[in-house]
Write a protein that holds these residues in place. Structure first.
Motif, PDB file in Angstrom:
ATOM      1  N   LEU A   1      64.587  32.156  74.815  1.00  0.00           N
ATOM      2  CA  LEU A   1      64.461  31.738  73.246  1.00  0.00           C
ATOM      3  C   LEU A   1      65.586  30.769  72.934  1.00  0.00           C
ATOM      4  O   LEU A   1      65.592  30.035  72.105  1.00  0.00           O
TER       5      LEU A   1
ATOM      6  N   PHE B   1      66.252  27.635  70.918  1.00  0.00           N
ATOM      7  CA  PHE B   1      66.711  27.850  69.670  1.00  0.00           C
ATOM      8  C   PHE B   1      67.946  27.149  69.023  1.00  0.00           C
ATOM      9  O   PHE B   1      68.095  26.570  68.096  1.00  0.00           O
ATOM     10  N   SER B   2      68.810  27.221  70.163  1.00  0.00           N
ATOM     11  CA  SER B   2      70.218  26.523  69.936  1.00  0.00           C
ATOM     12  C   SER B   2      70.346  24.961  69.751  1.00  0.00           C
ATOM     13  O   SER B   2      71.230  24.641  69.225  1.00  0.00           O
TER      14      SER B   2
ATOM     15  N   ILE C   1      73.555  34.041  68.025  1.00  0.00           N
ATOM     16  CA  ILE C   1      72.523  35.177  68.218  1.00  0.00           C
ATOM     17  C   ILE C   1      72.932  36.059  69.424  1.00  0.00           C
ATOM     18  O   ILE C   1      73.490  35.286  70.338  1.00  0.00           O
TER      19      ILE C   1
ATOM     20  N   TYR D   1      70.727  38.577  70.373  1.00  0.00           N
ATOM     21  CA  TYR D   1      69.443  38.670  71.171  1.00  0.00           C
ATOM     22  C   TYR D   1      68.384  38.797  70.191  1.00  0.00           C
ATOM     23  O   TYR D   1      68.712  38.925  68.727  1.00  0.00           O
ATOM     24  N   PHE D   2      67.116  38.790  70.715  1.00  0.00           N
ATOM     25  CA  PHE D   2      65.968  38.883  69.566  1.00  0.00           C
ATOM     26  C   PHE D   2      65.453  40.024  69.604  1.00  0.00           C
ATOM     27  O   PHE D   2      65.010  40.892  70.450  1.00  0.00           O
TER      28      PHE D   2
ATOM     29  N   ILE E   1      63.448  42.267  72.495  1.00  0.00           N
ATOM     30  CA  ILE E   1      62.159  41.597  73.071  1.00  0.00           C
ATOM     31  C   ILE E   1      62.065  41.765  74.618  1.00  0.00           C
ATOM     32  O   ILE E   1      61.173  41.258  75.292  1.00  0.00           O
TER      33      ILE E   1
ATOM     34  N   LEU F   1      69.729  36.863  60.392  1.00  0.00           N
ATOM     35  CA  LEU F   1      68.937  35.894  61.173  1.00  0.00           C
ATOM     36  C   LEU F   1      69.805  35.271  62.161  1.00  0.00           C
ATOM     37  O   LEU F   1      69.470  34.570  63.288  1.00  0.00           O
ATOM     38  N   GLY F   2      71.158  35.176  61.839  1.00  0.00           N
ATOM     39  CA  GLY F   2      72.046  34.356  62.788  1.00  0.00           C
ATOM     40  C   GLY F   2      72.504  35.279  64.031  1.00  0.00           C
ATOM     41  O   GLY F   2      73.088  34.622  64.820  1.00  0.00           O
ATOM     42  N   LEU F   3      72.314  36.248  63.984  1.00  0.00           N
ATOM     43  CA  LEU F   3      72.659  37.564  65.000  1.00  0.00           C
ATOM     44  C   LEU F   3      71.289  38.092  65.827  1.00  0.00           C
ATOM     45  O   LEU F   3      71.484  37.973  66.865  1.00  0.00           O
ATOM     46  N   PHE F   4      70.362  38.733  64.623  1.00  0.00           N
ATOM     47  CA  PHE F   4      69.381  39.282  65.609  1.00  0.00           C
ATOM     48  C   PHE F   4      67.976  39.138  64.937  1.00  0.00           C
ATOM     49  O   PHE F   4      67.394  40.034  64.454  1.00  0.00           O
ATOM     50  N   PRO F   5      67.645  38.020  65.013  1.00  0.00           N
ATOM     51  CA  PRO F   5      66.356  37.394  64.475  1.00  0.00           C
ATOM     52  C   PRO F   5      65.250  38.088  65.375  1.00  0.00           C
ATOM     53  O   PRO F   5      65.499  38.676  66.768  1.00  0.00           O
ATOM     54  N   GLY F   6      64.172  38.028  64.631  1.00  0.00           N
ATOM     55  CA  GLY F   6      62.733  38.578  65.423  1.00  0.00           C
ATOM     56  C   GLY F   6      62.453  37.446  66.224  1.00  0.00           C
ATOM     57  O   GLY F   6      62.684  36.580  66.155  1.00  0.00           O
ATOM     58  N   LEU F   7      61.587  38.056  67.273  1.00  0.00           N
ATOM     59  CA  LEU F   7      60.886  37.335  68.241  1.00  0.00           C
ATOM     60  C   LEU F   7      60.066  36.310  67.542  1.00  0.00           C
ATOM     61  O   LEU F   7      60.072  35.094  68.187  1.00  0.00           O
TER      62      LEU F   7
ATOM     63  N   PRO G   1      61.899  31.753  65.792  1.00  0.00           N
ATOM     64  CA  PRO G   1      61.813  30.363  66.355  1.00  0.00           C
ATOM     65  C   PRO G   1      60.646  29.685  66.282  1.00  0.00           C
ATOM     66  O   PRO G   1      60.468  28.520  65.913  1.00  0.00           O
TER      67      PRO G   1
ATOM     68  N   MET H   1      76.087  19.365  64.161  1.00  0.00           N
ATOM     69  CA  MET H   1      76.060  20.615  64.486  1.00  0.00           C
ATOM     70  C   MET H   1      77.430  21.137  65.032  1.00  0.00           C
ATOM     71  O   MET H   1      78.024  20.363  65.920  1.00  0.00           O
TER      72      MET H   1
END
Lengths: 482, 482
Positions: free
Chosen positions: A48, A52-53, A60, A62-63, A77, B120-126, B129, B361
């Motif tokens: 992911l 996403f990057s 990030i 991990y998710f 996840i 959200l920049g570190l541990f976003p949810g599944l 994205p 970026m």
């Protein structure tokens, strides 16, 4: 970033070891212990992240799987479950999926509050004043002597609007009650004096107050957050750098206070003619700067300097507020004789903004203002957090478990004095240093500093502390043997 | 503040008059017409306001009853019901208590997303994205040529981080791929060059981009928002001031474009040696500045200046984005040959942030970053808004009804040429001027400008337009007779 380190620390340990003893018990719904099944990030997170990057340059790790996360445990996840001792960025007060928070959100009336998000400075809902009274302005919550509150969207905006209030107050005093001149009105539209006067805010080395232009000019903790971005030539004073353990270095640390405070006074005088200091901003504990604590006496004397010179003291409690130290505000420990002039908050308080004394209220409306003036849902969540803190006596709990954790870390420090040092903390704001780079090989990444910081949520118990301590001991043991 | 004016305009009329004809019909749940029972603010609002103003200095008009508000109608706590043609601050896309928004919030899975608000920049949810892909990055939503998106908490933060990205890019180019020098790293922590270089962003007179330090330095629309707050000596160019009706003043308005663009070039050259321009920021329509429109040709030529000098064009679509003009982005009307470099958004988009081209970026993570990187709930709400826009073909609807409203206003302008002028608009971003102070006696307050602005939500129909037009006509008639 260090906040992820300890997660890894814990899961790394948990992966290879059976936990020896488990006093007390996990909270309802929590697993018995952390559990890692894959490398971190696991393959699903990595896939992911690769995608996403291309869209966003972030950091990030991990998710998360927030449907499965619970209490002190963050699930990812890939099926890993971490004992989370940083709670996002110290922002979740009651851990994951707390029943009181879910209760707020499942209420239809509250859903309508979210659905019809008002511009709170123009058309707030009926319930807004009462909710503010029942949360931010509760007698046991509002810092003593600060009955006014400004609400904002995020921590950086709180800093930005707080310093605006300081500037406006400074100019108002200088104007002696007179109206704006035509020249002021005209020049302000073009960013020029006298309308936009040359004034400054004094901040401290190592401090962090946010990443918008004004807040970033007050922040001095990592060059990578500032390099290539223009800034303001405002005064920056040294912040006390203590030697630990404190009781062995009382004299040296007192001298360090004197040195820093002398610099503060010198800077104020130095800037008086060119860019007068209209406010001093300081964190109750320098958090992003590596959990640097200054003594209550330092704050008392800093406040005296402020009073003597009629400069507001802006106390940043963004990370330290909301019960993290075992009191609602860390500055309660300082036993100041009079309140700070402005206190900023966010993070564990859910809502962002600042308290201030009535004299800082601008005479004209809309001078310190923004479109949304915060988000009502955050006040509803804060209400649930505060009720839980009270019902479960969580401030006492944080003091007790924080103290336990600190004592145990001190024991480890004696035992592994080459590997950990400067154990320090108040409540659940706890940190220690790792003196050499090798020690940090167990961590995901280094950031140039040497501090490991802990920020468990308010329902972190002795049971969880023991899991952490046991894994940490095993890691240290392994390192000591190599 | 002008955005309340029209509400009052409407209820004032509704109070004293019976509406003559009602083509089409109200939306399900909506009342047939607005209705006022009290003076504004009513006694209940006034009592609450008296109490609340001891706590917070804002600009509250009255307190809303958001449980009873529906569709295009905002109810207050005194039993009044307004036809809301400003929708808070142009921020509610689908009006009050829209079924699709309530549907999002009543879903248990979504409630867990809110409850466990991640960094959200570190541990976003599944789901993060995929949600970004399904909303902000949908092919029919993302501005063409801008596949990257940065998410933030509010409009001002979007501006702040967008200009940071411009500064970083400028410095990166100047560094020609070399690493940071030690001097840069060290000086950046103290706000000094070379780490914090002397660079600027060019903005326009009358513009508004937010109220944090950087954003406020780019804003020049009302002195009261800026006076007493220090600012930055960045270049400020004139913005075209057209004569209306446009077809009568083609030559003059073209000359006005030339004059402004020449100034832009002169300013860039003038600042080159002391504080080079690293970016140009401009609103697609100057909204807070009084709905000032510049021609597509102005934007085309501005972009050419940017390209020629390798300066990014930052287009502010905070108020104009999200369908307000009958397209997702107002700049679609400009038919630019290449995309702008950065496009900021917020308001009707629910989520805040900006789009950018991949070349912006930063090479290192966390350089443009903040603690929360937005709020996932806003993306869930945006998803519902976009689905509704598509399902109900609301962009076509906005074009149609906007055009109808504009035509009718033009008719009124002919009829009452002493009372209203300069009718202008795109979709639902509609405004007209009132040439003399007397005319404005029907409004709650003046703010020194002469513009009345309309910002209905996307489900505002011909039916609602007719109610507004009839009341407006009656008011004008009454004024013309006195």
């Amino acid at each position: 970033m260090l906040y992820k380190s300890i997660l890894y620390f814990v899961q790394k340990g948990a992966k290879s070891r059976q936990l020896h003893h488990m006093p007390k018990a996990p909270l309802p719904g929590e697993p018995a212990k952390p559990c890692t099944l894959t490398e971190i990030p696991g393959p699903k997170s990595e896939a992911l992240l690769n995608e996403f990057s291309k869209i966003q340059q972030v950091d990030i790790q991990y998710f998360g799987d927030y449907q499965r996360s619970i209490g002190n445990y963050l699930a990812d996840i890939d099926g890993n479950v971490f004992l989370d001792m940083f709670m996002q960025v110290s922002t979740l007060a009651l851990g994951y999926n707390h029943r009181s928070i879910l209760g707020v959100l499942s209420c239809g009336g509250n859903q309508r509050v979210i659905a019809n998000r008002p511009a709170l400075g123009l058309f707030p809902g009926l319930e807004w004043p009462r909710k503010i009274q029942n949360t931010l302005l509760q007698p046991c919550v509002a810092p003593k002597g600060l009955p006014c509150v400004f609400t904002a969207m995020c921590a950086a905006c709180s800093t930005e609007h707080a310093i605006q209030m300081a500037f406006i107050k400074y100019a108002e005093k200088r104007r002696c009650g007179k109206d704006f001149t035509d020249e002021e009105k005209k020049s302000a539209l073009f960013n020029k004096p006298p309308g936009c006067p040359k004034l400054s805010i004094l901040s401290f080395e190592g401090g962090f107050h946010g990443r918008t232009f004004g807040a970033l000019a007050l922040s001095h903790y990592r060059y990578i957050t500032k390099v290539d971005v223009p800034s303001l030539p405002w005064p920056i004073a040294p912040y006390p750098h203590y030697l630990y353990p404190l009781n062995q270095y009382e004299k040296e640390n007192k001298q360090e206070d004197v040195r820093c405070l002398e610099q503060v006074e010198e800077l104020i005088e130095q800037y008086e003619k060119t860019m007068p200091v209209a406010g001093i901003i300081v964190e109750a504990i320098q958090c992003e700067g590596g959990d640097r604590h200054a003594s209550p006496d330092f704050f008392l004397q800093l406040q005296e300097i402020c009073k003597k010179r009629s400069i507001p003291l802006i106390l940043d409690e963004i990370q330290t507020g909301g019960g993290a130290t075992g009191r609602i505000w860390a500055h309660e420990y300082f036993e100041l004789n009079i309140p700070p002039d402005i206190v900023t908050f966010s993070y564990k308080m859910q809502a962002s903004g600042f308290y201030h004394s009535p004299e800082y209220m601008p005479k004209q409306p809309c001078r310190v203002f923004n479109v949304w003036m915060g988000d009502p849902i955050k006040i509803l969540l804060l209400e649930a957090v505060l009720k839980t803190i009270e019902a479960e006596d969580l401030l006492t709990h944080v003091c007790y478990v924080g103290n336990y954790l600190l004592c145990q870390l001190n024991t480890l420090q004696h035992e592994f004095s080459d590997l950990i040092s400067s154990v320090r903390g108040r409540g659940f704001i706890i940190a220690f240093d790792t003196p050499c780079k090798d020690t940090r090989s167990v961590q995901v990444s280094g950031n140039g500093t040497k501090t490991i910081r802990l920020r468990p949520c308010l329902i972190f118990g002795e049971y969880h502390a023991d899991i952490f301590l046991e894994i940490l001991r095993d890691c240290l043991q392994e390192l000591a043997e190599n």
